[in-house]
Design an enzyme around this catalytic site. Structure first.
Site, PDB file in Angstrom:
ATOM      1  N   GLY A 148      45.519  30.697  36.990  1.00  0.00           N
ATOM      2  CA  GLY A 148      46.648  31.503  36.520  1.00  0.00           C
ATOM      3  C   GLY A 148      47.841  30.614  36.194  1.00  0.00           C
ATOM      4  O   GLY A 148      47.684  29.409  35.924  1.00  0.00           O
TER       5      GLY A 148
ATOM      6  N   TYR B 202      53.519  29.797  50.627  1.00  0.00           N
ATOM      7  CA  TYR B 202      54.371  29.359  51.745  1.00  0.00           C
ATOM      8  C   TYR B 202      54.605  30.470  52.761  1.00  0.00           C
ATOM      9  O   TYR B 202      55.305  30.296  53.747  1.00  0.00           O
ATOM     10  CB  TYR B 202      55.694  28.749  51.260  1.00  0.00           C
ATOM     11  CG  TYR B 202      56.473  29.606  50.319  1.00  0.00           C
ATOM     12  CD1 TYR B 202      57.379  30.550  50.778  1.00  0.00           C
ATOM     13  CD2 TYR B 202      56.296  29.461  48.941  1.00  0.00           C
ATOM     14  CE1 TYR B 202      58.084  31.333  49.906  1.00  0.00           C
ATOM     15  CE2 TYR B 202      57.007  30.254  48.043  1.00  0.00           C
ATOM     16  CZ  TYR B 202      57.898  31.188  48.542  1.00  0.00           C
ATOM     17  OH  TYR B 202      58.587  31.982  47.664  1.00  0.00           O
TER      18      TYR B 202
ATOM     19  N   SER C 102      63.609  36.264  47.479  1.00  0.00           N
ATOM     20  CA  SER C 102      63.644  34.915  46.921  1.00  0.00           C
ATOM     21  C   SER C 102      64.534  34.001  47.768  1.00  0.00           C
ATOM     22  O   SER C 102      65.614  34.405  48.218  1.00  0.00           O
ATOM     23  CB  SER C 102      64.185  34.959  45.490  1.00  0.00           C
ATOM     24  OG  SER C 102      64.453  33.648  45.048  1.00  0.00           O
TER      25      SER C 102
ATOM     26  N   ALA D 241      50.397  29.452  38.061  1.00  0.00           N
ATOM     27  CA  ALA D 241      50.684  28.341  38.972  1.00  0.00           C
ATOM     28  C   ALA D 241      49.674  27.210  38.760  1.00  0.00           C
ATOM     29  O   ALA D 241      50.030  26.020  38.786  1.00  0.00           O
ATOM     30  CB  ALA D 241      50.635  28.831  40.418  1.00  0.00           C
TER      31      ALA D 241
ATOM     32  N   LYS E  22      57.401  34.553  33.824  1.00  0.00           N
ATOM     33  CA  LYS E  22      57.494  33.196  33.280  1.00  0.00           C
ATOM     34  C   LYS E  22      56.981  33.082  31.840  1.00  0.00           C
ATOM     35  O   LYS E  22      57.532  32.331  31.045  1.00  0.00           O
ATOM     36  CB  LYS E  22      56.741  32.212  34.187  1.00  0.00           C
ATOM     37  CG  LYS E  22      57.410  32.025  35.542  1.00  0.00           C
ATOM     38  CD  LYS E  22      56.710  30.958  36.352  1.00  0.00           C
ATOM     39  CE  LYS E  22      57.272  30.893  37.760  1.00  0.00           C
ATOM     40  NZ  LYS E  22      56.669  29.828  38.555  1.00  0.00           N
TER      41      LYS E  22
ATOM     42  N   THR F 238      37.647  34.497  37.624  1.00  0.00           N
ATOM     43  CA  THR F 238      37.296  34.854  36.245  1.00  0.00           C
ATOM     44  C   THR F 238      36.972  33.557  35.524  1.00  0.00           C
ATOM     45  O   THR F 238      37.866  32.779  35.176  1.00  0.00           O
ATOM     46  CB  THR F 238      38.474  35.585  35.560  1.00  0.00           C
ATOM     47  OG1 THR F 238      38.919  36.618  36.430  1.00  0.00           O
ATOM     48  CG2 THR F 238      38.083  36.156  34.214  1.00  0.00           C
TER      49      THR F 238
ATOM     50  N   GLU G 122      35.991  32.679  32.628  1.00  0.00           N
ATOM     51  CA  GLU G 122      36.499  32.435  31.278  1.00  0.00           C
ATOM     52  C   GLU G 122      37.870  31.760  31.295  1.00  0.00           C
ATOM     53  O   GLU G 122      38.164  30.901  30.459  1.00  0.00           O
ATOM     54  CB  GLU G 122      36.602  33.760  30.505  1.00  0.00           C
ATOM     55  CG  GLU G 122      35.373  34.101  29.695  1.00  0.00           C
ATOM     56  CD  GLU G 122      34.948  32.951  28.788  1.00  0.00           C
ATOM     57  OE1 GLU G 122      35.674  32.689  27.814  1.00  0.00           O
ATOM     58  OE2 GLU G 122      33.918  32.284  29.077  1.00  0.00           O
TER      59      GLU G 122
ATOM     60  N   ASN H   6      60.061  28.451  33.802  1.00  0.00           N
ATOM     61  CA  ASN H   6      60.660  28.903  35.066  1.00  0.00           C
ATOM     62  C   ASN H   6      62.157  28.624  35.062  1.00  0.00           C
ATOM     63  O   ASN H   6      62.841  28.928  36.028  1.00  0.00           O
ATOM     64  CB  ASN H   6      59.996  28.233  36.274  1.00  0.00           C
ATOM     65  CG  ASN H   6      60.451  26.809  36.455  1.00  0.00           C
ATOM     66  OD1 ASN H   6      60.803  26.138  35.483  1.00  0.00           O
ATOM     67  ND2 ASN H   6      60.447  26.325  37.684  1.00  0.00           N
TER      68      ASN H   6
HETATM   69  P1  ATR Z   1      50.354  32.880  39.355  1.00  0.00           P
HETATM   70  O1  ATR Z   1      51.416  32.765  38.307  1.00  0.00           O
HETATM   71  O2  ATR Z   1      50.889  33.023  40.749  1.00  0.00           O
HETATM   72  O3  ATR Z   1      49.334  31.811  39.252  1.00  0.00           O
HETATM   73  P2  ATR Z   1      48.530  34.657  38.020  1.00  0.00           P
HETATM   74  O4  ATR Z   1      48.791  33.960  36.735  1.00  0.00           O
HETATM   75  O5  ATR Z   1      48.452  36.135  38.019  1.00  0.00           O
HETATM   76  O6  ATR Z   1      49.645  34.296  39.096  1.00  0.00           O
HETATM   77  O7  ATR Z   1      47.188  34.041  38.636  1.00  0.00           O
HETATM   78  C1  ATR Z   1      46.637  34.512  39.818  1.00  0.00           C
HETATM   79  C2  ATR Z   1      45.453  33.628  40.193  1.00  0.00           C
HETATM   80  O8  ATR Z   1      44.961  34.089  41.440  1.00  0.00           O
HETATM   81  C3  ATR Z   1      44.298  33.721  39.210  1.00  0.00           C
HETATM   82  O9  ATR Z   1      43.593  32.532  39.197  1.00  0.00           O
HETATM   83  C4  ATR Z   1      43.475  34.853  39.831  1.00  0.00           C
HETATM   84  O10 ATR Z   1      42.100  34.864  39.461  1.00  0.00           O
HETATM   85  P3  ATR Z   1      41.627  35.685  38.159  1.00  0.00           P
HETATM   86  O11 ATR Z   1      42.001  34.830  36.999  1.00  0.00           O
HETATM   87  O12 ATR Z   1      40.187  35.853  38.362  1.00  0.00           O
HETATM   88  O13 ATR Z   1      42.394  36.994  38.207  1.00  0.00           O
HETATM   89  C5  ATR Z   1      43.587  34.469  41.294  1.00  0.00           C
HETATM   90  N1  ATR Z   1      43.252  35.578  42.175  1.00  0.00           N
HETATM   91  C6  ATR Z   1      44.005  36.665  42.440  1.00  0.00           C
HETATM   92  N2  ATR Z   1      43.372  37.448  43.309  1.00  0.00           N
HETATM   93  C7  ATR Z   1      42.193  36.855  43.630  1.00  0.00           C
HETATM   94  C8  ATR Z   1      41.107  37.173  44.492  1.00  0.00           C
HETATM   95  N3  ATR Z   1      41.108  38.277  45.231  1.00  0.00           N
HETATM   96  N4  ATR Z   1      40.077  36.298  44.564  1.00  0.00           N
HETATM   97  C9  ATR Z   1      40.079  35.173  43.837  1.00  0.00           C
HETATM   98  N5  ATR Z   1      41.067  34.813  42.995  1.00  0.00           N
HETATM   99  C10 ATR Z   1      42.110  35.648  42.899  1.00  0.00           C
END
Ligand code: ATR
Length: 500
Positions: free
Chosen positions: A368, A457, A252, A370, A301, A391, A393, A322
């Site tokens: 997700g 980053y 971090s 972020a 978070k 995903t 949904e 956060n």
């Molecule tokens: P963060 O807090 O960093 O946003 P998160 O809540 O786990 O972490 O969300 C990860 C995001 O990256 C989600 O939108 C995830 O898609 P899914 O909802 O389908 O899981 C996306 N993501 C992670 N790996 C991926 C991949 N290989 N291809 C496309 N999207 C991906």
């Protein structure tokens, strides 16, 4: 205040002297690890007390205690003789003897030379911290009652164990002369906050480097980092404590930022990394330390929000916190991600103000945590969003909550982006180090976009940013947002503006 002790980890005597010289300005005392010196170098350590004026600990550690004695076939009798010879030559302040060995002769030699005896318990299994606090505290008191300095160095393998260590420190507060420390990444707070743990000193070792030995024990920091980054030697009862938690947390950048701002503001405070695998245990530990503010990162978070007594609108709308602030009435949850993100946008898009975002169109890649912060911020700014996610949904849920459009993260969503977008925000971890060659949306053409913003980053430029820049589009990575949200956090923590 706790002292800073440098473990001399070199295999040559000259190497040990070089370590002392390199860190001389940062340390109060040193530990001579005779077991780490090559056998033919060990006699040279007789001269050490004459060479350095600082208090010295004499240690010859066995393999079960993390040492190397016996690797060259040396016997226990030889160890006892070496202890005796060293102690009789004088100049040592402390000698570290294992608590589970009698060592009557060595003890007598130490007593007759006025050397204080440390009785140490090393637990490399990590089972000690599974015992009840009363039992661990009893062990510490039993050693102290005999006139020795109890030293407990135990592996700390999770947040529950760190909590046990913190509780043990509280329950042995009356034992003034002791050392209590947790090894490994989870134990790092006990090393930086040695003063709060009631430890006489903390152990540190050389930073390493080409040809140099690494630290004497897992989690040990080097004296320069302890002094300059965490201001170890200024930590006292009135030092305000802050921290960042996540899993992992070692890389971090937040401690660098917050500690610099604390120093620039002239505040008596320190900001430490606290790895966590159990937020409930961690929050309890922070209560014991009287921690004032906590930054929270992946993956805690959501959980952080659920553990707070109060939450502001940003944290509730995003569904994640956060930032945790500790007040007289409990913990308050905030979310500075959205505000930090929004602050960095106008300049990067060549706009005069956030108001100019109103009515413009943005593509959000991902749904997700972020993405939730970005969607919350941009919806508030009046933008029209298209949220695409692997995903589908999850995209639908987020879009329906905020009355925006949604679709799959695939070419079938092409029509939703017809006519172009003003801003694209990439929030997934696709393209992040070490899998830096991936593009989350290879079928999309960024032409006409004012800005492509990737929250990643590392690397500094993702594949998506590189190909956008290649067609003349403005790009921005996530480091600006990281700093912007930390600045807001610093103000919430301290009431002061963050410096440069
Ligand atoms: P963060 O807090 O960093 O946003 P998160 O809540 O786990 O972490 O969300 C990860 C995001 O990256 C989600 O939108 C995830 O898609 P899914 O909802 O389908 O899981 C996306 N993501 C992670 N790996 C991926 C991949 N290989 N291809 C496309 N999207 C991906």
């Amino acid at each position: 205040m706790s002292s800073l002790c440098l473990c001399l980890t070199s295999s040559s005597f000259n190497g040990a002297i070089a370590q002392l010289e390199r860190y001389g300005e940062y340390i109060d005392m040193a530990e001579m690890r005779l077991d780490l010196l090559n056998p033919d170098e060990r006699h040279k350590a007789l001269k050490l007390p004459q060479i350095t004026g600082i208090p010295l600990i004499l240690t010859i550690r066995l393999p079960q205690d993390g040492g190397k004695w016996g690797e060259f076939g040396e016997s226990e009798e030889e160890r006892i003789l070496l202890f005796k010879k060293m102690l009789e030559s004088g100049g040592w302040t402390f000698v570290d003897l294992e608590d589970n060995r009698l060592m009557a002769d060595t003890q007598a030699a130490a007593l007759s030379s006025g050397v204080r005896i440390i009785r140490s318990v090393h637990d490399f299994q990590g089972s000690l911290l599974n015992l009840p606090v009363a039992e661990i505290s009893g062990q510490i008191r039993r050693i102290a009652d005999k006139g020795y300095i109890p030293k407990i160095a135990t592996r700390c393998t999770g947040s529950r164990q760190l909590l046990t260590l913190a509780r043990t420190a509280v329950s042995t507060e009356s034992v003034k002369d002791k050392v209590l420390l947790g090894m490994d990444e989870y134990g790092i707070p006990s090393r930086i906050l040695a003063h709060r743990f009631g430890s006489l000193w903390t152990y540190s070792s050389a930073a390493g480097g080409p040809g140099e030995p690494v630290s004497a024990a897992s989690g040990q920091l080097d004296p320069e980092t302890l002094t300059n980054l965490y201001r170890f030697r200024d930590i006292d009862d009135s030092t305000a404590l802050y921290g960042v938690t996540g899993n992992p947390i070692a890389h971090s950048l937040s401690p660098e930022l917050h500690n610099r701002w604390l120093q620039d503001s002239g505040l008596n405070g320190t900001y430490i990394p606290i790895r966590s695998d159990d937020m409930a245990a961690l929050v309890e530990t922070c209560d014991i330390w009287g921690l004032k503010g906590l930054s929270v990162t992946v993956p805690h978070k959501k959980k952080a929000l659920s553990l707070c007594d109060y939450a502001d609108i940003s944290a509730r709308s995003i569904g994640a916190a956060n930032t945790l602030l500790r007040g007289g009435d409990g913990w308050r949850a905030r979310n500075t991600d959205a505000e930090g993100f929004l602050k960095t946008l106008p300049a990067a898009m060549n706009l005069r103000s956030i108001e100019e975002l109103n009515g413009k169109k943005a593509l959000i890649i991902g749904a997700g945590g972020a993405a939730r912060a970005a969607v919350y911020a941009l919806t508030k700014a009046g933008m029209k969003l298209v949220i695409l996610n692997r995903t589908i949904e999850k995209a639908r849920h987020l879009a329906e909550e905020t009355k925006q459009q949604w679709g799959a993260l695939s070419p079938e969503s092409f029509s939703l982006l017809e006519g172009g977008v003003d801003l694209a925000v990439q929030t997934t971890n696709v393209g992040m180090f070490p899998d830096s060659s991936s593009d989350p949306i290879p079928w999309w053409n960024p032409s006409g976009c004012l800005l492509v913003y990737d929250m990643i980053y590392q690397p500094e430029e993702t594949v998506l940013l590189a190909r956008s820049r290649g067609v003349g589009i403005n790009t921005k990575n996530g480091s600006g947002m990281l700093e912007a949200q930390a600045r807001i956090q610093f103000e919430l923590f301290t009431g002061r503006k963050a410096g440069t």
